[in-house]
Design a protein around this motif. Structure first.
Motif, PDB file in Angstrom:
ATOM      1  N   ALA A 157      -1.964  -7.536 -15.603  1.00 17.66           N
ATOM      2  CA  ALA A 157      -2.342  -7.228 -16.984  1.00 17.66           C
ATOM      3  C   ALA A 157      -3.832  -7.459 -17.206  1.00 17.66           C
ATOM      4  CB  ALA A 157      -1.516  -8.066 -17.955  1.00 17.66           C
ATOM      5  N   LEU A 158      -4.402  -8.501 -16.583  1.00 15.26           N
ATOM      6  CA  LEU A 158      -5.842  -8.742 -16.696  1.00 15.26           C
ATOM      7  C   LEU A 158      -6.650  -7.539 -16.240  1.00 15.26           C
ATOM      8  CD1 LEU A 158      -6.348 -12.383 -15.308  1.00 15.26           C
ATOM      9  CD2 LEU A 158      -6.545 -11.635 -17.681  1.00 15.26           C
ATOM     10  N   ASP A 204     -11.973  -8.341 -21.516  1.00 18.15           N
ATOM     11  CA  ASP A 204     -12.104  -9.802 -21.453  1.00 18.15           C
ATOM     12  C   ASP A 204     -13.168 -10.251 -20.460  1.00 18.15           C
ATOM     13  OD1 ASP A 204     -10.103 -10.109 -23.328  1.00 18.15           O
ATOM     14  OD2 ASP A 204      -8.511 -10.235 -21.829  1.00 18.15           O
ATOM     15  N   GLY A 205     -13.880  -9.310 -19.851  1.00 17.99           N
ATOM     16  CA  GLY A 205     -14.913  -9.674 -18.889  1.00 17.99           C
ATOM     17  C   GLY A 205     -14.752  -8.919 -17.589  1.00 17.99           C
ATOM     18  N   ILE A 206     -15.511  -9.355 -16.588  1.00 16.54           N
ATOM     19  CA  ILE A 206     -15.452  -8.729 -15.270  1.00 16.54           C
ATOM     20  C   ILE A 206     -14.636  -9.611 -14.345  1.00 16.54           C
ATOM     21  CG2 ILE A 206     -16.805  -8.095 -13.227  1.00 16.54           C
ATOM     22  CD1 ILE A 206     -18.972  -7.125 -15.057  1.00 16.54           C
ATOM     23  N   PRO A 257     -13.831 -14.188 -11.887  1.00 20.27           N
ATOM     24  CA  PRO A 257     -15.104 -13.623 -12.360  1.00 20.27           C
ATOM     25  C   PRO A 257     -16.155 -13.582 -11.259  1.00 20.27           C
ATOM     26  CG  PRO A 257     -14.220 -15.182 -13.948  1.00 20.27           C
ATOM     27  CD  PRO A 257     -13.374 -15.314 -12.724  1.00 20.27           C
ATOM     28  N   SER A 258     -16.155 -14.596 -10.394  1.00 18.88           N
ATOM     29  CA  SER A 258     -17.114 -14.638  -9.287  1.00 18.88           C
ATOM     30  C   SER A 258     -16.585 -15.569  -8.205  1.00 18.88           C
ATOM     31  CB  SER A 258     -18.472 -15.134  -9.766  1.00 18.88           C
ATOM     32  OG  SER A 258     -19.374 -15.291  -8.671  1.00 18.88           O
TER      33      SER A 258
END
Length: 508
Positions: A56-57, A121-123, A195-196
């Motif tokens: 889902a993310l 919501d971001g990378i 994210p990283s």
């Protein structure tokens, strides 16, 4: 071992074509930070399991995988047999201290970073672990095995459900391709999501080569892409160090509070974003022993449970040394670590333990009571998770023989247990809290289900025989660790006798 040649399965059905919006920020760093290369194809891959939450993310419809052809196509992409449209596969270089000793250059020896997927919501970066050799494999085969891939997949998702900062796992893809470890096993690839994946060791690498410009480039990359608010600071690099120290302290406080042991806290396994990274030899505390060592390879106990807070501090000092060209005199930078890390760890750990015990306020004598509690756990060899879960059900107003039995039966010495319970109730009385509301808070804080080694072992044994249903059931349970889930009651049981000999090591 000779890499497998592409098989007919690589040109299988196009039933599932991913639509992912890649933004490969790490790949825009200079070429010295990585090596671009494609994963090594894996013969006849099949899907073992996938996480609904992580899917889902990324905007992936996991329900579509119920279709056999779609699942087969999905497995081709996440085995690394087909490039995901927009991805840019590379292996990153880093160095690090392993078991406290400088190991020199390391790097992604069996991981391929595909790039970041841009979502509202971001990378979220995707990394295939076990996708074949890279220039950093150091004579290894670049593969992961089914056993370790299932463990990492399940624990990544279990930790997220427990509210602990962590990398995530999208799926495990398996293959019958043989891989030799202590015995012959089969290959697998786990798709990690974060994210990283920049590590403390990423900074150590460039510092060890006296490449201050690259240290600065990496720090700027982290600030600009993940901590942009720090750019407004008068001293952005000191602010970054403070941020890393605080987040690392909070993360390790969570580990200690839930009884998690990382097992291999090398600097190359420490996330610059304060995420739990690299699930190899890990474990959750069962019969409480503060000196427990979950990693069979750790013969000196460097990463024992009670050592984790100290090692977090040590690793941060190594990062400080690596960033010394940016943060000024080492003594001043070490002061940043001492204040930011120690302060964050201690305050957050105390907050978490108060919550586990059902306390809403801070009272004189709390630290002494907490110490007595852990001394009791140690002396009585109480199961860490079961103790706090049973405590969550008790009345704080008065002794209730029926409710108390669930906890009292865990004690070898009933008198010591009863004396402690009396102290606990006296401490609760200082708050005059509502019993029902307090119990509800405790049940939402103290999990009923954790990834016990024996549960993972059962799932792995069945998966080796081609039955992945136990992996799916265990994942389904661990997604809701605080819920009662009567249909999964057996997963809350203490380890059976046969599990006493289970060991995990750096090959796990």
């Amino acid at each position: 071992m000779t890499p497998p040649a592409p098989s007919e399965s690589i040109i299988a059905s196009e039933a599932w074509v991913p639509q992912l919006n890649f933004d490969n920020s790490f790949g825009r760093l200079p070429a010295s930070f990585y090596t671009r290369l494609a994963p090594t194809p894996l013969p006849a891959p099949y899907l073992v399991c996938a996480s609904p939450e992580t899917a889902a993310l990324l905007g992936i419809d996991i329900e579509a995988l119920a279709d056999t052809e779609t699942a087969r196509s999905f497995a081709e992409y996440f085995a690394g047999n087909r490039p995901l449209p927009g991805s840019d596969s590379l292996a990153a270089v880093y160095s690090g201290h392993q078991f406290g000793v400088w190991a020199g250059q390391l790097g992604d020896g069996r991981a391929h970073l595909l790039g970041g997927v841009r979502m509202p919501d971001g990378i979220f970066e995707l990394q295939l672990k076990g996708a074949g050799e890279t220039p950093y494999s150091r004579r290894a085969d670049g593969r992961a095995v089914l056993r370790s891939s299932i463990r990492e997949f399940l624990c990544s998702e279990a930790m997220a459900a427990l509210g602990i900062p962590t990398t995530r796992a999208l799926c495990v893809v398996g293959s019958n391709y043989p891989v030799r470890r202590e015995t012959m096993e089969t290959a697998a690839v786990v798709t990690r999501v974060a994210p990283s994946f920049v590590r403390f060791g990423s900074f150590e690498h460039w510092n060890s080569l006296d490449r201050d410009a690259e240290v600065k480039q990496l720090a700027d990359y982290v600030i600009d892409n993940f901590r942009p608010a720090l750019r407004d600071s008068d001293k952005p690099y000191e602010a970054l160090l403070t941020d890393v120290a605080q987040r690392t302290g909070i993360m390790i406080a969570h580990w200690q509070a839930v009884g998690f042991m990382h097992g291999v806290m090398n600097t190359d396994n420490m996330s610059i974003l304060g995420l739990t990274l690299d699930y190899g030899p890990f474990g959750f505390m069962e019969a409480f022993d503060a000196a427990h060592i979950c990693n069979h390879s750790d013969d000196r106990g460097r990463y024992a449970f009670h050592q984790q807070p100290r090692i977090g501090h040590w690793n941060l000092l190594a990062l400080t040394h690596a960033m010394r060209s940016l943060v000024g005199p080492l003594e001043e930078a070490r002061d940043i670590i001492d204040k930011a890390y120690v302060g964050a760890f201690e305050s957050h750990f105390m907050q978490l333990i108060r919550a586990k015990l059902g306390f809403n306020t801070e009272q004189p004598g709390d630290e002494e009571f907490f110490s007595e509690t852990f001394n009791l756990l140690q002396a009585q060899h109480l199961d860490y998770t079961s103790f706090f879960r049973a405590l969550s059900h008790l009345s704080g107003n008065a002794r209730d023989a029926r409710l108390d039995a669930g906890l009292r039966d865990q004690f070898l010495d009933r008198e010591s247990g009863d004396a402690w319970l009396q102290q606990w109730r006296e401490r609760l009385a200082l708050e005059a809290s509502d019993d029902g509301a307090r119990q509800a808070r405790m049940l939402a804080t103290n999990p009923k289900y954790i990834l016990r080694n024996w549960l993972a072992e059962v799932a792995i044994r069945e998966a080796r025989g081609g039955d992945f249903s136990e992996v799916a059931r265990l994942l389904d349970c661990l997604r809701k660790p605080f819920d009662e889930q009567p249909h999964y009651q057996s997963y809350a049981a203490l380890p059976p006798d046969w599990a006493a000999g289970l060991e995990v090591s750096c090959s796990s």
